[in-house]
Design a protein around this motif. Structure first.
Motif, PDB file in Angstrom:
ATOM      1  N   ASP A  43      11.981 -50.194   9.161  1.00  0.00           N
ATOM      2  CA  ASP A  43      11.141 -49.027   8.890  1.00  0.00           C
ATOM      3  C   ASP A  43      11.767 -48.187   7.789  1.00  0.00           C
ATOM      4  O   ASP A  43      12.938 -47.786   7.892  1.00  0.00           O
ATOM      5  CB  ASP A  43      10.986 -48.174  10.146  1.00  0.00           C
ATOM      6  N   THR A  44      10.992 -47.935   6.756  1.00  0.00           N
ATOM      7  CA  THR A  44      11.473 -47.132   5.630  1.00  0.00           C
ATOM      8  C   THR A  44      10.775 -45.784   5.547  1.00  0.00           C
ATOM      9  O   THR A  44      11.155 -44.941   4.740  1.00  0.00           O
ATOM     10  CB  THR A  44      11.264 -47.887   4.314  1.00  0.00           C
ATOM     11  N   SER A  45       9.743 -45.574   6.368  1.00  0.00           N
ATOM     12  CA  SER A  45       9.035 -44.289   6.387  1.00  0.00           C
ATOM     13  C   SER A  45       8.360 -44.128   7.741  1.00  0.00           C
ATOM     14  O   SER A  45       8.094 -45.104   8.442  1.00  0.00           O
ATOM     15  CB  SER A  45       7.984 -44.228   5.276  1.00  0.00           C
ATOM     16  N   ALA A  46       8.083 -42.891   8.102  1.00  0.00           N
ATOM     17  CA  ALA A  46       7.408 -42.591   9.371  1.00  0.00           C
ATOM     18  C   ALA A  46       5.902 -42.630   9.154  1.00  0.00           C
ATOM     19  O   ALA A  46       5.193 -41.636   9.295  1.00  0.00           O
ATOM     20  CB  ALA A  46       7.859 -41.247   9.911  1.00  0.00           C
ATOM     21  N   ARG A  47       5.412 -43.801   8.822  1.00  0.00           N
ATOM     22  CA  ARG A  47       4.000 -43.976   8.474  1.00  0.00           C
ATOM     23  C   ARG A  47       3.097 -43.851   9.697  1.00  0.00           C
ATOM     24  O   ARG A  47       1.988 -43.322   9.619  1.00  0.00           O
ATOM     25  CB  ARG A  47       3.825 -45.341   7.813  1.00  0.00           C
ATOM     26  N   GLU A  48       3.555 -44.376  10.827  1.00  0.00           N
ATOM     27  CA  GLU A  48       2.810 -44.317  12.079  1.00  0.00           C
ATOM     28  C   GLU A  48       3.677 -43.626  13.131  1.00  0.00           C
ATOM     29  O   GLU A  48       4.889 -43.479  12.943  1.00  0.00           O
ATOM     30  CB  GLU A  48       2.445 -45.733  12.552  1.00  0.00           C
ATOM     31  N   PRO A  49       3.087 -43.208  14.253  1.00  0.00           N
ATOM     32  CA  PRO A  49       3.873 -42.489  15.268  1.00  0.00           C
ATOM     33  C   PRO A  49       5.069 -43.278  15.783  1.00  0.00           C
ATOM     34  O   PRO A  49       6.047 -42.688  16.257  1.00  0.00           O
ATOM     35  CB  PRO A  49       2.851 -42.241  16.387  1.00  0.00           C
ATOM     36  N   TRP A  50       4.984 -44.607  15.711  1.00  0.00           N
ATOM     37  CA  TRP A  50       6.068 -45.437  16.249  1.00  0.00           C
ATOM     38  C   TRP A  50       7.148 -45.775  15.218  1.00  0.00           C
ATOM     39  O   TRP A  50       8.177 -46.313  15.572  1.00  0.00           O
ATOM     40  CB  TRP A  50       5.506 -46.735  16.825  1.00  0.00           C
ATOM     41  N   ASN A  51       6.912 -45.496  13.962  1.00  0.00           N
ATOM     42  CA  ASN A  51       7.911 -45.812  12.943  1.00  0.00           C
ATOM     43  C   ASN A  51       9.068 -44.824  12.996  1.00  0.00           C
ATOM     44  O   ASN A  51       8.866 -43.617  13.038  1.00  0.00           O
ATOM     45  CB  ASN A  51       7.300 -45.775  11.540  1.00  0.00           C
ATOM     46  N   VAL A  52      10.285 -45.344  12.994  1.00  0.00           N
ATOM     47  CA  VAL A  52      11.506 -44.540  12.933  1.00  0.00           C
ATOM     48  C   VAL A  52      12.341 -45.109  11.797  1.00  0.00           C
ATOM     49  O   VAL A  52      12.687 -46.301  11.819  1.00  0.00           O
ATOM     50  CB  VAL A  52      12.297 -44.597  14.257  1.00  0.00           C
ATOM     51  N   VAL A  53      12.646 -44.303  10.805  1.00  0.00           N
ATOM     52  CA  VAL A  53      13.393 -44.801   9.643  1.00  0.00           C
ATOM     53  C   VAL A  53      14.684 -45.464  10.114  1.00  0.00           C
ATOM     54  O   VAL A  53      15.461 -44.880  10.874  1.00  0.00           O
ATOM     55  CB  VAL A  53      13.686 -43.665   8.650  1.00  0.00           C
ATOM     56  N   GLY A  54      14.876 -46.700   9.683  1.00  0.00           N
ATOM     57  CA  GLY A  54      16.049 -47.472  10.085  1.00  0.00           C
ATOM     58  C   GLY A  54      15.806 -48.402  11.253  1.00  0.00           C
ATOM     59  O   GLY A  54      16.667 -49.250  11.554  1.00  0.00           O
TER      60      GLY A  54
END
Length: 376
Positions: free
Chosen positions: A316-327
């Motif tokens: 994940d490189t961006s918080a595009r969706e609620p479940w995305n966490v950078v890293g």
């Protein structure tokens, strides 16, 4: 905040998912739910139920490759054609949508790094490419019937007659690179992939229920695989005494592992510990760092969904969706599986459902699980 069971139970109670096991671990705190049944047997799902991992095999393959790199037996940037002579002179489609006979020579050799980063030119793409039907017909890519795949030497012979979709290192294509990587690692080590993975990765981590087959003594814990018919209704694709009852002719590094939530927890904790006794912290960083360019992410389309790719899994490189966490690092499997680690909060999140992706609610249950894991 609703608990994990409250989030996932509606998918089982509705009949969309016959059964699932889910685990969210942060440090020493581990939340596990097992819901529904293992399949047509009616046996209740349990914490140690064994599932077809599908593409969550890929992060394991990346770790195995890095073990051989640290051994000094694999050079990521050396041409692979000494061990994979079938790839010595690959042809490349002039464009991803060119006809099969409209090819040019590869302008650089394929390397192990290309395989790890899925940039070798082998695999699926989101455009209408004539290579894709050949991957399915000749190599059984994207098939859940892994017992139909030919042995590695024959598989590589067939692959050698299929053009690359793009020049090595230029684009990003999905899946096939990891089956090629499996053949490469086996030839490097001089032993079959299943044995190599067991000796160097699974056994040291105590992943006692993971491998490329389910022995008879464990089959009472093995789940039924379900797909969907044309109406979206569930159908049985494979039973416990089916495709995984015997050792496969081709151990698929792209998607052939069977596993449990606790085995994947052990793997995830190894990554969060910086490799533990298996890998150096530098190797773990290499695995969990995005290696893609903007053009490669664009080629990845829905496979990457706007995020990056490390070795063996998405990053994940961006918080595009609620479940995305950078890293966040990990991947999903076509049998409805998911395994991620989140360095930011030290969590390991694993979901095993055994319903092939693409039907009603099969993606929704993953997204509900990911959102819970990111926000609970």
């Amino acid at each position: 905040m609703a608990g994990l069971e409250a989030v996932l139970r509606p998918y089982v109670d509705s009949g969309a998912i016959p059964g699932l096991v889910a685990l969210v671990a942060r440090g020493g705190e581990v939340e596990v739910v097992a819901l529904g049944s293992q399949g047509t047997s009616g046996v209740p799902m349990r914490r140690d139920s064994i599932a077809r991992g599908a593409s969550i095999t890929k992060p394991l393959m990346a770790a195995l490759a890095m073990i051989l790199v640290e051994d000094g037996r694999l050079d990521l940037d050396a041409p692979v054609d000494d061990l994979l002579p079938e790839l010595a002179e690959p042809r490349v489609l002039r464009t991803p949508t060119s006809e099969l006979d409209d090819t040019v020579a590869a302008d650089r050799p394929i390397t192990a790094r290309h395989l790890l980063t899925s940039t070798s030119g082998h695999g699926f793409t989101t455009v209408d490419c004539p290579v894709v039907p050949l991957l399915i017909e000749r190599l059984h890519q994207a098939s859940m019937e892994l017992d139909r795949v030919p042995a590695p030497d024959e598989w590589m012979r067939r692959l050698s007659g299929i053009p690359l979709i793009h020049q090595p290192g230029d684009g990003w294509t999905y899946n096939a690179s990891y089956d090629v990587l499996g053949v490469l690692l086996a030839r490097v080590a001089g032993q079959d992939l299943a044995t190599l993975m067991a000796e160097r990765l699974l056994d040291p981590l105590g992943m006692v229920d993971s491998g490329f087959r389910v022995p008879a003594g464990k089959r009472d814990r093995f789940t039924t695989l379900h797909g969907h018919d044309d109406r979206g209704d569930l159908t049985v694709s494979d039973e416990p005494d089916g495709s995984f009852a015997e050792p496969p002719a081709f151990a698929s590094g792209a998607g052939g592992i069977v596993t449990t939530v606790d085995d994947m927890l052990a793997f995830g904790r190894m990554l969060l510990a910086g490799g533990g006794d298996l890998l150096s912290p530098e190797s773990v960083v290499s695995m969990t760092t995005d290696h893609t360019t903007a053009r490669q992410r664009e080629m990845g389309g829905f496979f990457l969904d706007g995020q990056g790719w490390g070795y063996g899994g998405g990053v994940d490189t961006s918080a595009r969706e609620p479940w995305n966490v950078v890293g966040r690092y990990g991947w999903v499997g076509g049998t409805g599986t998911s395994a991620y680690v989140v360095p930011r909060d030290g969590s390991v999140d694993v979901l095993l459902t055994q319903v092939e992706l693409g039907g009603p609610d099969s993606n929704a249950v993953l997204e509900a699980f990911w959102t819970y894991a990111a926000t609970a």
